[in-house]
Design a protein around this motif. Structure first.
Motif, PDB file in Angstrom:
ATOM      1  N   PRO A 157      14.456   7.248  -4.039  1.00  0.00           N
ATOM      2  CA  PRO A 157      13.849   6.490  -2.942  1.00  0.00           C
ATOM      3  C   PRO A 157      13.052   5.266  -3.378  1.00  0.00           C
ATOM      4  O   PRO A 157      12.446   4.595  -2.550  1.00  0.00           O
ATOM      5  CB  PRO A 157      12.914   7.525  -2.318  1.00  0.00           C
ATOM      6  N   GLY A 158      13.055   4.967  -4.695  1.00  0.00           N
ATOM      7  CA  GLY A 158      12.329   3.813  -5.180  1.00  0.00           C
ATOM      8  C   GLY A 158      11.515   4.171  -6.415  1.00  0.00           C
ATOM      9  O   GLY A 158      11.627   5.266  -6.971  1.00  0.00           O
ATOM     10  N   ILE A 159      10.695   3.235  -6.849  1.00  0.00           N
ATOM     11  CA  ILE A 159       9.875   3.422  -8.046  1.00  0.00           C
ATOM     12  C   ILE A 159       8.710   4.350  -7.733  1.00  0.00           C
ATOM     13  O   ILE A 159       7.965   4.148  -6.769  1.00  0.00           O
ATOM     14  CB  ILE A 159       9.352   2.073  -8.566  1.00  0.00           C
ATOM     15  N   LYS A 160       8.544   5.372  -8.535  1.00  0.00           N
ATOM     16  CA  LYS A 160       7.451   6.334  -8.380  1.00  0.00           C
ATOM     17  C   LYS A 160       6.122   5.629  -8.628  1.00  0.00           C
ATOM     18  O   LYS A 160       5.977   4.858  -9.578  1.00  0.00           O
ATOM     19  CB  LYS A 160       7.641   7.483  -9.373  1.00  0.00           C
ATOM     20  N   LEU A 161       5.123   5.902  -7.789  1.00  0.00           N
ATOM     21  CA  LEU A 161       3.851   5.181  -7.843  1.00  0.00           C
ATOM     22  C   LEU A 161       2.683   6.031  -8.310  1.00  0.00           C
ATOM     23  O   LEU A 161       1.619   5.493  -8.639  1.00  0.00           O
ATOM     24  CB  LEU A 161       3.535   4.581  -6.468  1.00  0.00           C
ATOM     25  N   TYR A 162       2.843   7.347  -8.304  1.00  0.00           N
ATOM     26  CA  TYR A 162       1.767   8.241  -8.734  1.00  0.00           C
ATOM     27  C   TYR A 162       2.308   9.281  -9.709  1.00  0.00           C
ATOM     28  O   TYR A 162       3.422   9.776  -9.544  1.00  0.00           O
ATOM     29  CB  TYR A 162       1.136   8.960  -7.537  1.00  0.00           C
ATOM     30  N   GLN A 163       1.505   9.602 -10.702  1.00  0.00           N
ATOM     31  CA  GLN A 163       1.830  10.697 -11.592  1.00  0.00           C
ATOM     32  C   GLN A 163       1.600  12.020 -10.865  1.00  0.00           C
ATOM     33  O   GLN A 163       0.980  12.062  -9.794  1.00  0.00           O
ATOM     34  CB  GLN A 163       0.968  10.619 -12.849  1.00  0.00           C
ATOM     35  N   ASP A 164       2.065  13.108 -11.446  1.00  0.00           N
ATOM     36  CA  ASP A 164       1.942  14.406 -10.796  1.00  0.00           C
ATOM     37  C   ASP A 164       0.483  14.809 -10.572  1.00  0.00           C
ATOM     38  O   ASP A 164       0.171  15.552  -9.642  1.00  0.00           O
ATOM     39  CB  ASP A 164       2.647  15.484 -11.623  1.00  0.00           C
ATOM     40  N   ASN A 165      -0.424  14.307 -11.405  1.00  0.00           N
ATOM     41  CA  ASN A 165      -1.843  14.638 -11.242  1.00  0.00           C
ATOM     42  C   ASN A 165      -2.547  13.740 -10.235  1.00  0.00           C
ATOM     43  O   ASN A 165      -3.759  13.864 -10.025  1.00  0.00           O
ATOM     44  CB  ASN A 165      -2.565  14.579 -12.587  1.00  0.00           C
ATOM     45  N   TYR A 182       0.843  -1.193   0.000  1.00  0.00           N
ATOM     46  CA  TYR A 182       0.000   0.000   0.000  1.00  0.00           C
ATOM     47  C   TYR A 182       0.881   1.248   0.000  1.00  0.00           C
ATOM     48  O   TYR A 182       1.916   1.290   0.671  1.00  0.00           O
ATOM     49  CB  TYR A 182      -0.897   0.028   1.235  1.00  0.00           C
ATOM     50  N   ALA A 183       0.466   2.261  -0.744  1.00  0.00           N
ATOM     51  CA  ALA A 183       1.224   3.507  -0.779  1.00  0.00           C
ATOM     52  C   ALA A 183       0.330   4.639  -1.258  1.00  0.00           C
ATOM     53  O   ALA A 183      -0.508   4.451  -2.151  1.00  0.00           O
ATOM     54  CB  ALA A 183       2.437   3.387  -1.699  1.00  0.00           C
ATOM     55  N   GLY A 184       0.495   5.822  -0.655  1.00  0.00           N
ATOM     56  CA  GLY A 184      -0.212   7.015  -1.076  1.00  0.00           C
ATOM     57  C   GLY A 184       0.678   7.877  -1.948  1.00  0.00           C
ATOM     58  O   GLY A 184       1.849   7.563  -2.193  1.00  0.00           O
ATOM     59  N   LYS A 185       0.114   8.985  -2.430  1.00  0.00           N
ATOM     60  CA  LYS A 185       0.856   9.870  -3.322  1.00  0.00           C
ATOM     61  C   LYS A 185       2.119  10.368  -2.633  1.00  0.00           C
ATOM     62  O   LYS A 185       2.092  10.783  -1.488  1.00  0.00           O
ATOM     63  CB  LYS A 185      -0.016  11.057  -3.735  1.00  0.00           C
ATOM     64  N   GLY A 186       3.232  10.311  -3.369  1.00  0.00           N
ATOM     65  CA  GLY A 186       4.522  10.738  -2.830  1.00  0.00           C
ATOM     66  C   GLY A 186       5.346   9.600  -2.286  1.00  0.00           C
ATOM     67  O   GLY A 186       6.568   9.722  -2.150  1.00  0.00           O
ATOM     68  N   GLN A 187       4.711   8.471  -1.967  1.00  0.00           N
ATOM     69  CA  GLN A 187       5.456   7.317  -1.489  1.00  0.00           C
ATOM     70  C   GLN A 187       5.994   6.520  -2.682  1.00  0.00           C
ATOM     71  O   GLN A 187       5.552   6.692  -3.816  1.00  0.00           O
ATOM     72  CB  GLN A 187       4.578   6.445  -0.590  1.00  0.00           C
ATOM     73  N   ALA A 188       6.976   5.663  -2.425  1.00  0.00           N
ATOM     74  CA  ALA A 188       7.644   4.905  -3.482  1.00  0.00           C
ATOM     75  C   ALA A 188       7.891   3.489  -2.992  1.00  0.00           C
ATOM     76  O   ALA A 188       7.850   3.213  -1.786  1.00  0.00           O
ATOM     77  CB  ALA A 188       8.971   5.571  -3.859  1.00  0.00           C
ATOM     78  N   ILE A 189       8.136   2.595  -3.933  1.00  0.00           N
ATOM     79  CA  ILE A 189       8.448   1.212  -3.585  1.00  0.00           C
ATOM     80  C   ILE A 189       9.910   0.931  -3.927  1.00  0.00           C
ATOM     81  O   ILE A 189      10.368   1.174  -5.050  1.00  0.00           O
ATOM     82  CB  ILE A 189       7.513   0.210  -4.329  1.00  0.00           C
TER      83      ILE A 189
END
Length: 423
Positions: free
Chosen positions: A100-108, A74-81
């Motif tokens: 810090p890891g793979i980006k999970l959310y786009q800027d929008n 689980y991850a919210g905007k700004g978090q990474a894996i």
């Protein structure tokens, strides 16, 4: 380590009620009992929300060419894996994305899905002399005479072509990452070890742990060497266990003194009454509930306790005390005392005195009567993985006390997270 508030909670702290709001009911009655109620956040804050391991589902944990492993998180905007796994045909190389890891959310705010292999790199742990990679490499190999720092390394075949990473968004803040060994048929064909993954807490827009598994430019540490040299994950798992857990603030605490056999704030099994608890549970704003309680028959006093420095009650950070608020209250034997506060790293969870609170003459530590409840007005998400994500989906469920473990994780017991005393 700085701690910032979730947006919803931050948006209301500036307009919170004064620390004491008294009802006019019984205003002319003499007060014959006074006490001080103190609420403390005693959560030992952790850097990571989650970590876990992954391996081949077959008889061997190793991923041979063509084999895959998946894990859900689980991850919210700004978090990474972030993750790491050994390049098997090497002395001490490992796969991992850059920190810090793979980006999970786009800027929008939309979740990232699909092939994210381009973010994978290959790293040299710096503890063994590198032989030419291949099936004939010697394990463990010669020790570096002068231990080197962790550095990125390149081979004839890019790391992104040796290990494929695919992200699936499962809804809410839930993701699945599938890793497939695609090295077969390349000049750098290799088995890939079992691995480990982690997600950092986020405070505002700042990740609390930018380097959860490894630190380029620094010496290997915390069990990474075992993974890079042998594919063993136990030492690194033990380290990550110690830095994984809750990191939640509590909103200002509403305390009510009342008479009667029913808690005026809520009752388990009933839906939110629309009297202000929803706003407290979702946003940390007690104003509406304070205003209602001041008009309710049987309510004698209403107070809002705020940490004098920060308003909210922050967790303990690096050994420092957490947030604390105290308030002199008027309560006599036969009165009841109840309280409620938002669990900030949630969509609509709150901590509260269970059932009908405690008698007005109660003194001492009353933390054992506290429960953690789901307000039932927003769909729950992993605590600590909702921050900055898209607005939570509304729901209409009765208020219920949360089990522990809950559907997402296991939290410390309430007396290990919050302490309430009356003296």
């Amino acid at each position: 380590m700085k701690f910032k508030l979730p947006f919803g909670l931050l948006s209301v702290v500036g307009v919170l009620a004064l620390s004491s709001c008294s009802s006019n009911d019984d205003a002319d009655q003499p007060v014959n009992d006074t006490a001080v109620i103190t609420v403390e956040n005693i959560i030992e804050s952790k850097a990571l929300t989650q970590f876990g391991t992954f391996q081949n589902a077959g008889s061997s944990p190793v991923l041979a060419p063509g084999e895959s492993a998946s894990f859900t998180f689980y991850a919210g905007k700004g978090q990474a894996i972030s993750f790491a796994a050994m390049y098997g045909n090497s002395n001490d190389l490992f796969f991992a994305p850059s920190n810090p890891g793979i980006k999970l959310y786009q800027d929008n705010g939309d979740p990232v899905t699909g092939d994210v292999s381009s973010q994978i790199r290959l790293w040299d742990n710096g503890t063994r002399v590198n032989e030419p990679v291949g099936p004939s490499v010697t394990h463990p190999g010669a020790t570096e005479l002068v231990t080197k720092i962790v550095t990125e390394i390149t081979l004839a075949t890019p790391a992104s072509q040796l290990l494929k990473a695919e992200l699936t968004h499962e809804g809410g803040t839930k993701f699945t990452l599938k890793l497939t060994n695609t090295s077969g048929g390349t000049v750098n064909e290799t088995p890939i070890s079992q691995g480990i993954w982690a997600v950092s807490h986020i405070s505002g827009t700042t990740l609390l742990k930018q380097d959860p598994i490894f630190s380029p430019g620094k010496l290997s540490a915390n069990g990474l060497t075992d993974l890079a040299e042998t594919g063993k994950i136990t030492p690194l798992s033990q380290y990550l266990t110690g830095i994984t857990g809750p990191n939640s603030a509590f909103s200002p605490v509403l305390v009510v003194v009342y008479s009667g056999n029913e808690n005026p704030i809520f009752k388990s099994g009933e839906s939110d009454r629309g009297q202000g608890l929803k706003e407290l549970a979702q946003l940390g704003n007690p104003d509406i509930l304070v205003a209602f309680l001041k008009t309710k028959s049987g309510v004698k006093e209403v107070y809002v306790l705020k940490d004098p420095a920060t308003t909210v009650l922050k967790p303990r950070v690096d050994g420092a005390n957490g947030g604390k608020a105290s308030q002199a209250i008027s309560a006599r034997k036969g009165d009841r005392i109840a309280f409620v506060s938002m669990y900030a790293q949630s969509n609509d969870w709150f901590i509260a005195s269970a059932d009908n609170g405690v008698d007005g003459s109660t003194r001492g530590d009353i933390s054992s009567i506290i429960g953690l409840f789901d307000n039932g007005t927003l769909k729950s998400s992993f605590p600590g993985a909702h921050i900055g994500s898209q607005p939570a989906e509304a729901e209409n469920k009765p208020i219920e006390q949360l089990a522990n473990p809950n559907e997402f994780n296991t939290l410390p017991s309430l007396p290990q997270m919050i302490k309430v005393t009356i003296q």
